[in-house]
Design an enzyme around this catalytic site. Structure first.
Site, mmCIF file in Angstrom:
data_model
loop_
_atom_site.group_PDB
_atom_site.id
_atom_site.type_symbol
_atom_site.label_atom_id
_atom_site.label_comp_id
_atom_site.label_asym_id
_atom_site.label_seq_id
_atom_site.Cartn_x
_atom_site.Cartn_y
_atom_site.Cartn_z
ATOM 1 C CB CYS A 111 -0.984 -0.024 1.168
ATOM 2 S SG CYS A 111 -2.390 1.102 0.942
ATOM 3 C CG HIS A 216 -3.369 -3.456 3.206
ATOM 4 N ND1 HIS A 216 -2.331 -3.139 4.065
ATOM 5 C CD2 HIS A 216 -3.833 -2.281 2.720
ATOM 6 C CE1 HIS A 216 -2.179 -1.827 4.109
ATOM 7 N NE2 HIS A 216 -3.081 -1.275 3.303
ATOM 8 C CD GLU A 218 -1.284 -6.115 5.343
ATOM 9 O OE1 GLU A 218 -1.615 -4.962 5.700
ATOM 10 O OE2 GLU A 218 -0.906 -6.396 4.186
#
Length: 246
Positions: A111, A216, A218
């Site tokens: 990001c 993102h 994660e």
């Protein structure tokens, strides 16, 4: 010796400009650990000498998400829709990027991290997508959904690092950004874009491993193969050779 093949990966910290605190979202830590790495949160405000010594300890670097980069970095005035800015993070991350690239260490940007890579290498970004980028069908880049759910698709360019990681032409991603890469920095290519034409991934073909994604992963890796593979490939690129400690 235990864990000698686990790479140490330095993460750039979150910075709360209201109280000057630093922190780290556990999602980054969990994703790196699951991929086989040892995460190390780097301090903010380090001198170049101290940051260089810390960088020597790491086999790779993750540039995390966060506030907007300062527009002065690419020669623009601050747009009225620009968000919070941390000049401490800007300074630290630009120093780290230079140090990491001098050492040819693997680099992953997520990001803000992807935008910072582009800015740091000589490109620029849209300060505010809604007011600076026109599309016949405005995609929700600031997603109204849970962080673990996809918000839009990304079209992947063939023969890119991202294509080898995803192993498919179109992937689903989440999205939490109001800024985006505009003009690519020299040496970077766009390996993926959203259906409305915005750059969603940047990479450097002539570098061992340098990749930034606008989404993102994660939050997605537990249930999304591409996100899982992204962390695995990054960690594998950071992994010390078997005879590194001989």
């Amino acid at each position: 010796m235990a864990n000698t093949t686990k790479p140490i990966i330095g993460l750039t910290p979150q910075h709360n400009t209201d109280n000057d605190d630093i922190s780290m979202r556990p999602t980054y830590i969990r994703a790196l650990r699951a991929a086989g790495a040892i995460p190390l949160i780097l301090p903010l405000g380090s001198s170049k000498e101290d940051l260089s010594r810390l960088a020597d300890l790491c086999q790779g670097f993750l540039f995390t998400g966060g506030p907007d980069p300062h527009p002065f970095l690419w020669g623009e005035e601050i747009h009225r829709n620009c968000g919070p800015i941390s000049t401490k993070r800007d300074s630290m991350e630009l120093m780290l990027l230079s140090i990491a690239m001098d050492q040819k260490k693997p680099i992953l940007g997520l990001c803000r991290g992807a935008q910072l890579l582009n800015v740091g290498l000589g490109g620029d970004i849209y300060q505010d997508i809604d007011s600076q980028y026109q599309s016949p069908f405005p995609i929700a880049h600031r997603q109204p959904l849970d962080s673990t759910l996809p918000a839009h698709h990304v079209n992947i360019q063939p023969d890119t690092l991202l294509a080898s990681i995803a192993d498919q032409k179109v992937i689903q991603v989440n999205s939490f950004h109001h800024q985006a890469v505009r003009n690519l920095a020299p040496g970077l290519i766009a390996g993926g874009s959203s259906p409305d034409g915005l750059v969603e991934e940047v990479e450097m073909p002539d570098y061992p491993f340098l990749l930034g994604v606008q989404w993102h992963p994660e939050y997605l890796w537990k249930n999304d193969e591409t996100s899982k593979n992204l962390f695995l490939r990054f960690v594998d690129a950071c992994r010390p050779s078997q005879n590194a400690f001989s």
